[in-house]
Motif scaffolding. Structure first.
Motif, short mmCIF file in Angstrom:
data_model
loop_
_atom_site.label_atom_id
_atom_site.label_comp_id
_atom_site.label_asym_id
_atom_site.label_seq_id
_atom_site.Cartn_x
_atom_site.Cartn_y
_atom_site.Cartn_z
N PRO A 1 -10.37 -7.81 -9.70
CA PRO A 1 -10.32 -9.67 -10.82
C PRO A 1 -11.89 -10.02 -10.96
O PRO A 1 -12.00 -10.76 -11.73
CB PRO A 1 -9.42 -10.56 -9.49
N ASN A 2 -12.53 -9.28 -10.83
CA ASN A 2 -13.89 -9.31 -11.61
C ASN A 2 -14.20 -9.27 -12.44
O ASN A 2 -13.70 -8.28 -13.17
CB ASN A 2 -15.29 -8.27 -9.98
N GLY A 3 -15.25 -9.53 -13.47
CA GLY A 3 -15.95 -9.69 -14.29
C GLY A 3 -17.04 -8.17 -14.68
O GLY A 3 -16.75 -8.31 -15.64
N VAL A 4 -16.85 -7.57 -13.58
CA VAL A 4 -18.03 -6.31 -13.71
C VAL A 4 -16.73 -5.72 -12.92
O VAL A 4 -16.05 -5.31 -12.33
CB VAL A 4 -19.07 -6.63 -13.16
N PRO A 5 -17.36 -4.22 -13.29
CA PRO A 5 -16.79 -3.19 -12.82
C PRO A 5 -17.30 -2.37 -11.20
O PRO A 5 -17.98 -3.41 -10.61
CB PRO A 5 -17.58 -1.68 -13.26
N ILE A 6 -16.25 -2.37 -10.26
CA ILE A 6 -16.70 -2.41 -8.96
C ILE A 6 -16.42 -0.81 -8.55
O ILE A 6 -15.79 -0.42 -9.04
CB ILE A 6 -15.95 -2.90 -8.43
N PHE A 7 -16.87 -0.35 -8.21
CA PHE A 7 -16.96 1.47 -7.02
C PHE A 7 -16.54 0.71 -5.65
O PHE A 7 -16.47 0.46 -5.10
CB PHE A 7 -18.11 1.69 -6.53
N VAL A 8 -15.23 1.50 -5.42
CA VAL A 8 -14.53 1.47 -4.53
C VAL A 8 -14.73 3.07 -3.03
O VAL A 8 -14.60 4.15 -4.08
CB VAL A 8 -12.94 1.38 -4.42
N THR A 9 -15.05 2.76 -1.97
CA THR A 9 -15.87 3.09 -1.21
C THR A 9 -15.42 4.31 -0.57
O THR A 9 -15.23 5.10 0.53
CB THR A 9 -17.54 3.19 -1.28
N GLY B 1 15.67 6.64 10.86
CA GLY B 1 16.12 5.16 9.76
C GLY B 1 14.31 4.17 10.31
O GLY B 1 15.22 2.84 9.89
N ALA B 2 13.44 5.08 11.04
CA ALA B 2 12.47 4.23 11.43
C ALA B 2 11.75 3.42 10.41
O ALA B 2 11.86 3.34 9.46
CB ALA B 2 11.67 4.73 12.64
N ARG B 3 11.46 1.84 11.24
CA ARG B 3 10.07 1.48 9.99
C ARG B 3 8.67 1.22 10.38
O ARG B 3 8.11 1.53 11.89
CB ARG B 3 10.46 -0.24 10.22
N PHE B 4 7.93 1.88 9.56
CA PHE B 4 6.49 2.51 10.27
C PHE B 4 6.06 1.00 9.63
O PHE B 4 5.81 1.15 8.17
CB PHE B 4 6.33 4.02 9.65
N PRO B 5 5.70 0.40 10.25
CA PRO B 5 4.53 -1.49 9.51
C PRO B 5 2.92 -0.19 8.96
O PRO B 5 2.42 0.34 9.96
CB PRO B 5 4.04 -1.49 10.23
N LEU B 6 2.86 -0.02 7.01
CA LEU B 6 1.61 0.36 6.67
C LEU B 6 0.25 -0.22 6.33
O LEU B 6 0.92 -1.15 6.18
CB LEU B 6 1.99 0.92 5.78
N SER B 7 -1.02 -0.29 6.66
CA SER B 7 -1.39 -0.99 6.65
C SER B 7 -2.32 -0.71 5.31
O SER B 7 -3.12 0.61 5.90
CB SER B 7 -2.55 -1.95 7.74
N PHE B 8 -3.16 -1.13 4.94
CA PHE B 8 -4.04 -0.88 4.30
C PHE B 8 -5.81 -1.46 3.70
O PHE B 8 -6.13 -2.93 4.12
CB PHE B 8 -3.42 -0.78 2.54
N SER B 9 -6.72 -0.83 3.48
CA SER B 9 -8.20 -1.60 3.66
C SER B 9 -8.41 -0.97 3.23
O SER B 9 -8.74 0.74 3.02
CB SER B 9 -8.35 -2.02 4.96
N GLY B 10 -10.34 -1.30 3.09
CA GLY B 10 -10.67 -0.58 1.86
C GLY B 10 -12.45 -1.54 1.73
O GLY B 10 -12.66 -2.60 1.76
N SER B 11 -13.51 -0.75 1.60
CA SER B 11 -14.47 -1.19 0.70
C SER B 11 -15.33 -0.98 -0.87
O SER B 11 -14.88 0.12 -0.82
CB SER B 11 -15.79 -1.17 1.96
N ALA B 12 -16.19 -1.87 -1.48
CA ALA B 12 -16.26 -2.00 -2.53
C ALA B 12 -18.07 -1.92 -2.34
O ALA B 12 -17.83 -3.01 -1.59
CB ALA B 12 -15.01 -1.81 -4.23
N HIS B 13 -18.16 -2.04 -4.07
CA HIS B 13 -19.40 -2.73 -4.34
C HIS B 13 -19.33 -3.00 -6.23
O HIS B 13 -19.42 -1.91 -6.86
CB HIS B 13 -20.45 -1.78 -3.93
N SER B 14 -20.41 -3.68 -6.31
CA SER B 14 -20.04 -3.70 -8.24
C SER B 14 -21.57 -3.00 -8.32
O SER B 14 -22.51 -1.85 -7.11
CB SER B 14 -19.95 -5.00 -8.39
#
Length: 130
Positions: free
Chosen positions: A43-51, A117-130
């Protein structure tokens, strides 16, 4: 198997991860891994780099422990191979030589009926810099 999901992003990261489903058909014991469709939005006005992008499975139903029955292969996004997201843009993995994560229900030498038919909750996380 069915999957719930939620996103956990550190407040300083300032990007979002959108789960698009598991590609490649149903998960069942011994099936090929399914690709986890992820779109990373900037959502930023500059590119970011997801690491880093990390997928975790926090639990499974009684008799189908996720740590035993589920295998995850993480994306190859890293400090040395970041994913560049353009300003106010998004990228869906795989892209830029970076892989999408994958998930597999392992074929174990025990009864895995509890995983049907099991339900497995998935979580997502990450980091980035501009």
């Amino acid at each position: 198997a069915r999957f719930d999901w939620h996103v956990v992003i550190p407040p300083s990261a300032n990007f979002s991860i959108h789960f698009g489903g598991i590609l490649g058909g149903s998960l069942y014991p011994g099936a090929a891994p399914g690709v986890i469709s992820l779109t990373v939005a900037n959502p930023n006005g500059v590119p970011i780099f997801v690491t880093s992008l990390v997928v975790t499975v926090s639990s499974g139903p009684a008799g189908c422990d996720s740590s035993t029955n589920i295998a995850l292969v993480q994306s190859n996004v890293s400090d040395s191979a970041p994913l560049e997201i353009p300003a106010n843009g998004s990228i869906t993995l795989p892209a830029q030589g970076r892989t999408a994560p994958s998930i597999q229900l392992l074929n174990l030498p025990v009864n895995q009926d509890a995983c049907q038919g099991a339900r497995f909750p998935l979580s997502f996380s990450g980091s980035a810099h501009s």
